[in-house]
Scaffold this active site. Structure first.
Site, PDB file in Angstrom:
ATOM      1  N   GLY A   1       0.798  -1.217   0.000  1.00 39.16           N
ATOM      2  CA  GLY A   1       0.000   0.000   0.000  1.00 39.16           C
ATOM      3  C   GLY A   1       0.825   1.257   0.000  1.00 39.16           C
ATOM      4  O   GLY A   1       0.300   2.346  -0.275  1.00 39.16           O
ATOM      5  N   ARG A   2       2.124   1.136   0.312  1.00 44.07           N
ATOM      6  CA  ARG A   2       3.004   2.310   0.283  1.00 44.07           C
ATOM      7  C   ARG A   2       4.432   1.925  -0.067  1.00 44.07           C
ATOM      8  O   ARG A   2       5.374   2.564   0.367  1.00 44.07           O
ATOM      9  CB  ARG A   2       2.959   3.042   1.627  1.00 44.07           C
ATOM     10  CG  ARG A   2       3.305   2.214   2.830  1.00 44.07           C
ATOM     11  CD  ARG A   2       2.910   2.933   4.113  1.00 44.07           C
ATOM     12  NE  ARG A   2       3.122   2.107   5.271  1.00 44.07           N
ATOM     13  CZ  ARG A   2       4.209   2.140   6.046  1.00 44.07           C
ATOM     14  NH1 ARG A   2       5.182   2.971   5.769  1.00 44.07           N
ATOM     15  NH2 ARG A   2       4.313   1.361   7.082  1.00 44.07           N
TER      16      ARG A   2
ATOM     17  N   LYS B   1       9.957   2.517   0.162  1.00 42.93           N
ATOM     18  CA  LYS B   1       8.882   2.451   1.145  1.00 42.93           C
ATOM     19  C   LYS B   1       8.444   3.873   1.491  1.00 42.93           C
ATOM     20  O   LYS B   1       9.238   4.675   1.971  1.00 42.93           O
ATOM     21  CB  LYS B   1       9.373   1.724   2.398  1.00 42.93           C
ATOM     22  CG  LYS B   1       8.274   1.380   3.392  1.00 42.93           C
ATOM     23  CD  LYS B   1       8.835   0.517   4.504  1.00 42.93           C
ATOM     24  CE  LYS B   1       7.757   0.150   5.516  1.00 42.93           C
ATOM     25  NZ  LYS B   1       8.304  -0.685   6.612  1.00 42.93           N
TER      26      LYS B   1
ATOM     27  N   ASP C   1      -2.559   6.973   2.366  1.00 43.77           N
ATOM     28  CA  ASP C   1      -2.005   7.913   1.392  1.00 43.77           C
ATOM     29  C   ASP C   1      -0.756   7.380   0.700  1.00 43.77           C
ATOM     30  O   ASP C   1      -0.204   8.017  -0.191  1.00 43.77           O
ATOM     31  CB  ASP C   1      -1.699   9.275   2.039  1.00 43.77           C
ATOM     32  CG  ASP C   1      -0.698   9.179   3.191  1.00 43.77           C
ATOM     33  OD1 ASP C   1      -0.064   8.118   3.362  1.00 43.77           O
ATOM     34  OD2 ASP C   1      -0.556  10.174   3.930  1.00 43.77           O
ATOM     35  N   GLY C   2      -0.282   6.199   1.138  1.00 44.11           N
ATOM     36  CA  GLY C   2       0.881   5.601   0.504  1.00 44.11           C
ATOM     37  C   GLY C   2       2.204   6.239   0.874  1.00 44.11           C
ATOM     38  O   GLY C   2       3.242   5.873   0.338  1.00 44.11           O
TER      39      GLY C   2
ATOM     40  N   ARG D   1      14.591   0.095   0.867  1.00 45.12           N
ATOM     41  CA  ARG D   1      14.770  -1.161   1.600  1.00 45.12           C
ATOM     42  C   ARG D   1      15.350  -2.231   0.681  1.00 45.12           C
ATOM     43  O   ARG D   1      14.908  -2.404  -0.449  1.00 45.12           O
ATOM     44  CB  ARG D   1      13.437  -1.630   2.178  1.00 45.12           C
ATOM     45  CG  ARG D   1      13.552  -2.891   3.000  1.00 45.12           C
ATOM     46  CD  ARG D   1      12.391  -3.072   3.954  1.00 45.12           C
ATOM     47  NE  ARG D   1      11.149  -3.381   3.293  1.00 45.12           N
ATOM     48  CZ  ARG D   1       9.977  -3.529   3.951  1.00 45.12           C
ATOM     49  NH1 ARG D   1       9.929  -3.373   5.263  1.00 45.12           N
ATOM     50  NH2 ARG D   1       8.882  -3.808   3.302  1.00 45.12           N
TER      51      ARG D   1
ATOM     52  N   ARG E   1       6.197 -13.162   0.979  1.00 47.43           N
ATOM     53  CA  ARG E   1       5.714 -13.370   2.342  1.00 47.43           C
ATOM     54  C   ARG E   1       4.838 -14.619   2.403  1.00 47.43           C
ATOM     55  O   ARG E   1       4.385 -15.117   1.364  1.00 47.43           O
ATOM     56  CB  ARG E   1       4.892 -12.148   2.789  1.00 47.43           C
ATOM     57  CG  ARG E   1       5.622 -10.821   2.596  1.00 47.43           C
ATOM     58  CD  ARG E   1       4.639  -9.658   2.486  1.00 47.43           C
ATOM     59  NE  ARG E   1       5.308  -8.399   2.136  1.00 47.43           N
ATOM     60  CZ  ARG E   1       5.742  -7.514   3.000  1.00 47.43           C
ATOM     61  NH1 ARG E   1       5.586  -7.723   4.284  1.00 47.43           N
ATOM     62  NH2 ARG E   1       6.327  -6.396   2.594  1.00 47.43           N
TER      63      ARG E   1
ATOM     64  N   ASP F   1       1.380 -11.626   6.799  1.00 48.15           N
ATOM     65  CA  ASP F   1       1.874 -10.760   5.729  1.00 48.15           C
ATOM     66  C   ASP F   1       3.191 -10.095   6.108  1.00 48.15           C
ATOM     67  O   ASP F   1       3.820  -9.438   5.267  1.00 48.15           O
ATOM     68  CB  ASP F   1       0.832  -9.705   5.350  1.00 48.15           C
ATOM     69  CG  ASP F   1       0.401  -8.850   6.530  1.00 48.15           C
ATOM     70  OD1 ASP F   1      -0.227  -9.411   7.447  1.00 48.15           O
ATOM     71  OD2 ASP F   1       0.681  -7.639   6.544  1.00 48.15           O
ATOM     72  N   ASN F   2       3.634 -10.266   7.352  1.00 45.92           N
ATOM     73  CA  ASN F   2       4.913  -9.731   7.807  1.00 45.92           C
ATOM     74  C   ASN F   2       5.940 -10.827   8.063  1.00 45.92           C
ATOM     75  O   ASN F   2       6.923 -10.603   8.780  1.00 45.92           O
ATOM     76  CB  ASN F   2       4.720  -8.916   9.090  1.00 45.92           C
ATOM     77  CG  ASN F   2       3.915  -7.657   8.861  1.00 45.92           C
ATOM     78  OD1 ASN F   2       3.888  -7.129   7.756  1.00 45.92           O
ATOM     79  ND2 ASN F   2       3.257  -7.164   9.890  1.00 45.92           N
TER      80      ASN F   2
END
Length: 467
Positions: free
Chosen positions: A90-91, A111, A123-124, A174, A181, A246-247
């Site tokens: 999402g961002r 990121k 808002d990303g 990153r 994932r 998801d992490n």
């Protein structure tokens, strides 16, 4: 001038339903926070070229390096145990994969680079605080030998990000073995996209598990990596804070430094995340949660097997190995912190006795174990009987020094660095980064301010997701 990097974007060659092709959203006035020249050289990149105006534009998302294929990745996940059928970047935008001189492949991702189709109501963007926190945390973890994503660069955007108030925007570059994932597999399994699932599994084995000749072998190797990773976290007093599926990196790296922390005073029920109301991801729960997450990965792999009922039985047996692998790794890690080269099963009682004493006395986790490395067991909170038993084991303080850092990135120090950065002063950030990336440095004059636990009015009890 267009910057060229040695890209070979294998993930972007997977079925396009796994991602959306999208460029980063440009920003107004990018400026430097930091460039990790050491990591750049490890990746085989020209560190001096990366300090150029062209590189600043790339790290801000204003220009694409030659060879990049920018995408936002799709995944799903269990968040605090509840299923969310679609998540995704999402961002974050994955620029592509760089192949270093060593032949290893690494993702380069921005990121905080703007809205994507997976942003939902966000808002990303990222504000300066989470970018600085992840930079410090991930580089400190790397310096302590923990598998982790890394920070190649951080830049300001010259724009404001609105959270509870207006805050300065920033973007982190990153670096990861990949951003695949558990949730990447889950989204395809949930959609019964078996063709996509097979393509993702084959890609993951080729990239991360080249010695695995089958899906069960990949699962077994992933279990082993996770067992060792969590044991490393535990031995450093690290709390991830949001171990949603998801992490969880398939590669076995620590990823997504949101509401994370290193404990000050030790307690197994310690929680830092502001959203973890029931302590699901407390320090002492992390091994159990890791096992649960691995089970979700295995469940997503079942459709790939010709005999699915047999696969359930086989996968269950593989997953059940986690407990023994973790306990073995935990004993080795904590045994080393006690100065034991080859800890025996009966040493578990010695370790647990010390942890009980530390809980009772509220002993600082990092300083307590470092006291053993300095042959000062009376500073741990242990009683005379425990100390006598420890000495009877003939501990080697050299082994303990190599296993117990002098400093970790403490939350109150990070918060002070962020406050200074928001005010326009990046010097405290660079100073702290220089200290925590030398975590075993014995120079007390250099490290003393960072080794001290917080005073009562400096304590930080909650951390927040880095939105």
């Amino acid at each position: 001038m267009t910057l060229s990097l040695p890209f070979d974007n294998s993930y972007a060659r997977l079925p396009d339903r796994l991602f959306t092709r999208q460029a980063p959203v440009p920003v107004a006035r990018p400026g430097w926070i930091a460039l990790n020249k050491g990591l750049a050289r490890e990746l085989g990149l020209d560190a001096e070229a990366l300090r150029s105006d062209a590189a600043l534009g790339m790290f801000a998302g204003n220009a694409l390096p030659e060879g990049a294929e920018p995408i936002a990745q799709l995944y799903a996940g269990h968040q605090f145990g509840s299923w969310n059928p679609q998540l995704g970047d999402g961002r974050q935008i994955l620029l592509g994969e760089v192949v270093g001189k060593d032949g290893l492949r690494r993702d380069i991702a921005l990121k905080g680079s703007g809205r994507t189709p997976y942003s939902r109501m966000g808002d990303g963007r990222a504000w300066l605080g989470p970018v600085i926190r992840e930079y410090i945390m991930s580089e400190a973890m790397h310096a302590m030998g923990v598998p982790t994503t890394r920070a190649l660069a951080a830049v300001t955007t010259g724009e404001q990000v609105i959270r509870e108030t207006a805050l300065p925007g920033a973007i982190l570059t990153r670096v990861a073995q990949s951003h695949i994932r558990v949730g990447t597999f889950q989204v395809l399994a949930a959609r019964e996209d078996h063709e996509g699932l097979r393509a993702l599994a084959d890609h993951t084995m080729a990239r991360h598990y080249p010695k695995a000749a089958s899906v069960p072998e990949m699962l077994a190797q992933m279990v082993a990596r996770q067992a060792d990773l969590i044991a490393q976290w535990m031995s450093l007093g690290f709390i991830h804070g949001v171990m949603n599926t998801d992490n969880v990196s398939i590669a076995g790296e620590t990823i997504d430094y949101g509401p994370c922390a290193f404990m000050d005073d030790y307690h197994p029920a310690r929680v830092f995340s502001s959203i973890d109301a029931h302590g699901r991801y407390a320090y002492g729960n992390q091994p159990q949660v890791a096992l649960w997450n691995i089970a979700q990965f295995a469940t997503a792999l079942v459709p790939l097997m010709p005999d699915q009922q047999r696969a359930v039985d086989d996968f269950t047996a593989i997953i059940n190995r986690f407990a023994d692998l973790y306990q073995e790794a935990w004993l080795a890690r904590f045994g080393a912190k006690l100065g034991l080269a080859d800890p025996a099963p009966e040493d578990r009682a010695l370790i647990e006795g010390l942890l009980t004493a530390m809980t009772r006395d509220g002993t600082d986790f990092t300083n307590g174990f470092r006291a053993l490395a300095e042959d000062a067991p009376e500073r741990t909170g242990a009683d005379a009987g425990w100390i006598a038993d420890w000495r009877a084991r003939g501990p080697d303080t050299g082994i303990a020094r190599a296993a117990s850092p002098v400093v970790v990135p403490r939350l109150h120090r990070i918060e002070a660095v962020i406050a200074a950065a928001v005010a326009g002063d990046l010097a405290p950030f660079h100073e702290m980064l220089g200290v925590v990336t030398r975590p075993f440095d014995p120079d007390p004059a250099h490290l003393a301010p960072y080794a001290a636990p917080p005073e009562s009015d400096e304590k930080v009890d909650k951390t927040y997701c880095g939105t």
